[in-house]
Design a protein around this motif. Structure first.
Motif, PDB file in Angstrom:
ATOM      1  N   HIS A  61     -20.101   1.995  63.900  1.00 27.08           N
ATOM      2  CA  HIS A  61     -19.406   1.554  65.106  1.00 27.08           C
ATOM      3  C   HIS A  61     -18.376   2.605  65.516  1.00 27.08           C
ATOM      4  O   HIS A  61     -17.214   2.557  65.118  1.00 27.08           O
ATOM      5  N   HIS A  63     -17.203   5.425  68.948  1.00 23.25           N
ATOM      6  CA  HIS A  63     -17.336   5.703  70.388  1.00 23.25           C
ATOM      7  C   HIS A  63     -17.186   7.211  70.599  1.00 23.25           C
ATOM      8  O   HIS A  63     -16.105   7.696  70.937  1.00 23.25           O
ATOM      9  N   TYR A 122     -21.551   4.248  70.322  1.00 25.05           N
ATOM     10  CA  TYR A 122     -21.659   3.731  71.685  1.00 25.05           C
ATOM     11  C   TYR A 122     -21.619   4.876  72.666  1.00 25.05           C
ATOM     12  O   TYR A 122     -21.010   5.920  72.415  1.00 25.05           O
ATOM     13  N   HIS A 214     -20.404  -6.329  71.104  1.00 26.09           N
ATOM     14  CA  HIS A 214     -18.960  -6.296  70.849  1.00 26.09           C
ATOM     15  C   HIS A 214     -18.435  -7.700  71.117  1.00 26.09           C
ATOM     16  O   HIS A 214     -18.494  -8.165  72.253  1.00 26.09           O
ATOM     17  N   HIS A 246     -17.134  -6.286  65.505  1.00 26.55           N
ATOM     18  CA  HIS A 246     -15.815  -6.919  65.472  1.00 26.55           C
ATOM     19  C   HIS A 246     -15.948  -8.381  65.023  1.00 26.55           C
ATOM     20  O   HIS A 246     -15.791  -8.663  63.869  1.00 26.55           O
ATOM     21  N   ASP A 300     -14.615   2.909  65.158  1.00 25.50           N
ATOM     22  CA  ASP A 300     -14.305   2.528  66.538  1.00 25.50           C
ATOM     23  C   ASP A 300     -13.916   3.781  67.323  1.00 25.50           C
ATOM     24  O   ASP A 300     -14.404   4.868  67.038  1.00 25.50           O
TER      25      ASP A 300
HETATM   26 ZN   LIG Z   1     -15.845  -0.539  69.728  1.00 19.41          ZN
END
Ligand SMILES: [Zn+2]
Length: 408
Positions: A61, A63, A122, A214, A246, A300
């Protein structure tokens, strides 16, 4: 490739042999053999020097499209809430001192050099950026194709319904290299959960792609969304193909709901990706593992417009997972390492078995992929506490980084 004198999961000094990217033998360390083979990676050998051997990390996970790692630090300008954060990012991302491709390539390189060789990132897709950010992440994946496996999630960060044309953009991304369909807060962001999830699962079906949602929604609302997702996993026969990211409030409702969700996630092989947040009422990690739910860890955003946290190092994030879980016992801290390595790998490759218990330490046996992290440390737990820098990273049996620097 022969990796000599390492301690798999802190065990006895061993030599690890790999062939065609797969571990073929793990035997007690033999100093004579190491000398005969040579001790540099150029000779087909790595001198482990008594370091720990762990499976390489899997970040499930992150970005990569928003990272500012490697750029001058900027003070945080976001306001609380998903939509204000999306708008803050939208106001700034084009002003970065480099392209999305350059930023994603830099950060992915840093992640690899710290020990991560499997990544699910992502790529934000919305009416503002179109496919520009997705293409940047795709370029980073290609730049590091020999060093890490990267899966890209086509991710509607600003919702599927609030702005025009987003489902069509996701469709286009899934036709040109995105592997996973992303969703986000079906109730609170799009305020039309059934339509949001129907679009999502329709895209998943048409592209035969897994789904990652998410879910930041609170309490019973989050449970309501989770139940709508469960309904679709059953109806579309998508067991083993859905991840909730999450989901940090699903465990805050009541004990019966916690038990029911844990059991249903295990039965339908719905996996969980956590970023080890500070405040949460997540489903309990040890309970998820005991029930057989796949759990992986991620960083993240990494120093982006959303937050200054995240530095590319999954060993740091493993510490954070142990800390936020309030773990002290070695067995549980090591479990966090198992989650951050093989736990995530088993989300990206559902053929890999689930962790069987908090004492399961898989990933370093004959037949396992030769994606390894060698790191200094007395025990796996002490390595999590000390987060040493004497690291060697192997991907598919090749050294891809040494001393936190990418190999040539
Ligand atoms: Zn995220």
């Amino acid at each position: 490739m022969l990796v000599t004198d390492v301690r798999p999961w802190g065990g006895a000094p061993s030599d690890i042999e790999t062939t065609d990217g797969v571990i073929t033998a793990v035997t007690p360390h033999d100093p004579n053999r190491a000398r005969a083979t040579g001790s540099s990676s150029r000779d087909g050998a790595v001198d482990g020097r008594g370091r720990l051997a762990l499976p390489a990390f899997a970040d499930v996970h992150c970005h990569l499209d928003s990272t500012r790692l490697g750029l001058p630090f900027r003070p945080h300008t976001g306001a609380p809430g998903i939509w204000p954060m999306v708008m803050n990012d939208r106001a700034h991302w084009r002003d970065a001192e480099r392209s999305v491709a350059e930023g994603a390539t830099h950060t992915l390189g840093r992640m690899i050099s710290c020990g991560t060789t499997r990544v699910r990132s992502y790529a934000q897709i919305d009416a503002d950026c179109g496919l520009e950010r997705f293409e940047g992440v795709l370029a980073a994946k290609e730049a590091h194709a020999d060093r890490a496996d990267v899966e890209i999630i086509a991710f509607p960060q600003a919702g599927l319904l609030r702005e025009k044309g987003v489902p069509q953009l996701l469709d286009a991304a899934l036709s040109s290299g995105a592997a996973v369909v992303g969703g986000i807060d079906p109730c609170t962001l799009d305020r039309d959960p059934v339509r949001h999830l129907d679009i999502l699962f329709d895209l998943a079906e048409r592209h035969q792609a897994p789904v990652d949602v998410h879910l930041h929604e609170p309490g019973t609302l989050g449970v309501f969304s989770a139940d709508l997702i469960l309904e679709r996993v059953r109806a579309l026969d998508m067991a083993g193909r859905v991840t909730l990211s999450h989901a940090y409030d699903l465990g805050g409702v009541d004990e019966a709901t916690t038990r029911r969700l844990t059991e249903e996630f295990a039965a339908l092989d719905i996996s969980m990706a956590t970023v080890a947040p500070a405040q949460h009422h997540s489903l309990p990690l040890t309970g998820l593992t005991a029930a057989g739910v796949r759990v992986g860890l991620g960083q993240d955003g990494q120093r982006d417009y959303w937050s200054p946290y995240g530095n590319g190092d999954m060993l740091d994030r493993t510490w954070q997972l142990a800390f936020t879980q309030r773990f002290r016992a070695d067995e549980l801290v090591e479990h966090c390492l198992a989650v951050a390595t093989r736990g995530g790998a088993a989300i990206l490759d559902p053929e890999l078995p689930r962790l069987t218990s908090v004492t399961d330490r898989p990933g370093l046996a004959p037949g396992d992929r030769a994606d390894l992290l060698l790191v200094d440390g007395e025990t796996p737990t002490s390595a999590v506490m000390d987060r040493g820098t004497d690291r060697t990273v192997l991907h598919d049996g090749h050294v891809v980084a040494e001393g936190l620097t990418l190999a040539d």
